[in-house]
Scaffold this active site. Sequence first.
Site, mmCIF file in Angstrom:
data_model
loop_
_atom_site.group_PDB
_atom_site.id
_atom_site.type_symbol
_atom_site.label_atom_id
_atom_site.label_comp_id
_atom_site.label_asym_id
_atom_site.label_seq_id
_atom_site.Cartn_x
_atom_site.Cartn_y
_atom_site.Cartn_z
ATOM 1 N N TYR A 297 36.300 49.961 44.126
ATOM 2 C CA TYR A 297 36.521 51.520 43.687
ATOM 3 C C TYR A 297 37.747 51.489 42.513
ATOM 4 O O TYR A 297 38.204 50.405 42.517
ATOM 5 C CB TYR A 297 37.107 52.358 44.797
ATOM 6 C CG TYR A 297 38.640 51.983 45.458
ATOM 7 C CD1 TYR A 297 39.601 52.657 45.094
ATOM 8 C CD2 TYR A 297 38.673 50.686 46.157
ATOM 9 C CE1 TYR A 297 40.842 52.508 45.424
ATOM 10 C CE2 TYR A 297 40.047 50.592 46.574
ATOM 11 C CZ TYR A 297 41.115 51.105 46.265
ATOM 12 O OH TYR A 297 42.125 51.192 46.735
ATOM 13 N N ARG B 81 38.611 46.555 34.754
ATOM 14 C CA ARG B 81 38.750 45.918 35.928
ATOM 15 C C ARG B 81 37.656 46.430 37.046
ATOM 16 O O ARG B 81 37.323 45.359 37.745
ATOM 17 C CB ARG B 81 40.138 46.501 36.720
ATOM 18 C CG ARG B 81 40.562 45.774 38.047
ATOM 19 C CD ARG B 81 41.601 46.393 38.502
ATOM 20 N NE ARG B 81 41.929 47.712 38.927
ATOM 21 C CZ ARG B 81 42.982 48.004 39.173
ATOM 22 N NH1 ARG B 81 44.184 47.572 39.261
ATOM 23 N NH2 ARG B 81 43.144 49.503 39.714
ATOM 24 N N ARG C 248 19.818 47.858 57.826
ATOM 25 C CA ARG C 248 21.127 46.875 57.793
ATOM 26 C C ARG C 248 20.732 45.484 57.815
ATOM 27 O O ARG C 248 19.886 45.134 58.700
ATOM 28 C CB ARG C 248 21.735 47.201 58.980
ATOM 29 C CG ARG C 248 22.997 46.660 59.095
ATOM 30 C CD ARG C 248 23.890 47.056 60.511
ATOM 31 N NE ARG C 248 25.081 46.443 60.656
ATOM 32 C CZ ARG C 248 25.252 45.287 61.312
ATOM 33 N NH1 ARG C 248 24.402 44.270 61.427
ATOM 34 N NH2 ARG C 248 26.595 44.708 61.229
ATOM 35 N N LYS D 43 39.167 45.008 43.688
ATOM 36 C CA LYS D 43 39.515 46.218 44.215
ATOM 37 C C LYS D 43 38.437 46.698 45.235
ATOM 38 O O LYS D 43 37.807 47.575 44.719
ATOM 39 C CB LYS D 43 39.887 47.373 43.165
ATOM 40 C CG LYS D 43 40.635 48.346 43.663
ATOM 41 C CD LYS D 43 41.387 49.172 42.518
ATOM 42 C CE LYS D 43 42.032 50.487 43.171
ATOM 43 N NZ LYS D 43 43.200 49.997 43.658
ATOM 44 N N GLU E 83 52.095 42.180 48.015
ATOM 45 C CA GLU E 83 52.358 43.479 47.380
ATOM 46 C C GLU E 83 52.374 44.576 48.379
ATOM 47 O O GLU E 83 52.582 44.055 49.502
ATOM 48 C CB GLU E 83 51.147 43.638 46.552
ATOM 49 C CG GLU E 83 49.693 43.558 47.583
ATOM 50 C CD GLU E 83 48.403 43.347 46.477
ATOM 51 O OE1 GLU E 83 48.570 43.727 45.197
ATOM 52 O OE2 GLU E 83 47.360 42.939 47.198
ATOM 53 N N LEU F 109 46.496 42.405 43.618
ATOM 54 C CA LEU F 109 45.584 43.148 42.597
ATOM 55 C C LEU F 109 46.101 43.175 41.340
ATOM 56 O O LEU F 109 47.457 43.297 41.071
ATOM 57 C CB LEU F 109 45.585 44.697 43.185
ATOM 58 C CG LEU F 109 44.619 45.529 42.321
ATOM 59 C CD1 LEU F 109 43.178 45.300 42.426
ATOM 60 C CD2 LEU F 109 44.911 47.018 42.893
#
Length: 287
Positions: free
Chosen positions: A33, A52, A101, A151, A183, A207
């Site tokens: 995301y 990114r 699945r 991310k 972070e 990140l």
Amino acid sequence: MSRTVYVNGQYLPEEEATVSIFDRGFLMADGVYEVTSVLGGKLIDFAGHAARLERSLKELDMEKPEAFDDLLEIHRELVARNGIEEGMVYLQVTRGNPGDRDFAFPDPATTKPTLVLFTQNKPGLADNPQAQKGIKVISIEDIRWGRRDIKTVQLLYPSMGKMMAKKAGCDDAWLVEDGFVTEGTSNNTYIVKDGKIITRNLSHDILHGITRAAVLRFAKEAQMVVEERPFTIEEAQGADEAFFTSASAFVMPVVEIDGNPVKEGKVGPVASRLREIYLDESRKAGV
């Protein structure tokens, strides 16, 4: 009033937007995301977020959605349709719905990625009063997976960290691994000591923040000294200032860590100046 959202090529009222229960983002957290801020109706650092996103997809061997080259237009359309002056656009790409699945990745020839975008209206985003008084953080052990430079939507532990901070009467948590701060739960971290800005160097451990890159560029242009290296909680508690950066908080001063005030427990001049520069330059460069 209902928001207009975007799902796989369609602009829809949020009440009509659906994603399959078999989507791998739902079942496996198999998705990435980005969050792009909006100031004055314009997108901030969009090119960096798009780059990114492309990198995250590549690192996970995930196909780009068909609309990848149209993302700027889609962002702008959602901002316009929802009347966003200050706020955010959230974008998520998952590996899609293979029909059932399975741990193994589906064949990209038969399964298209899922692309979802929606806006969040946040009036006063740039004038957040917390930036004037600073926030309080706690430190917690960093037990996330090793590829934090991607991310992904695997956000359970960061969410738990924020709840740990809330329970302690604080605002956020800084994550610690092998004695050093990696972070924050959703941000990059910094301290200031003797006029020098210190922040952890880029690696798989953190990140690669888009706001981080911009703020460090602005700091160097302003003749500020930047040192990229790990630092400890003890160093942070003994620093002259501490702060974090993120796409939604910009530059946010930290005035207390694990119950200990940073310096005098007040917002310092470096963080304040960097926030001012970042907001000013970002507004000028918004698209």
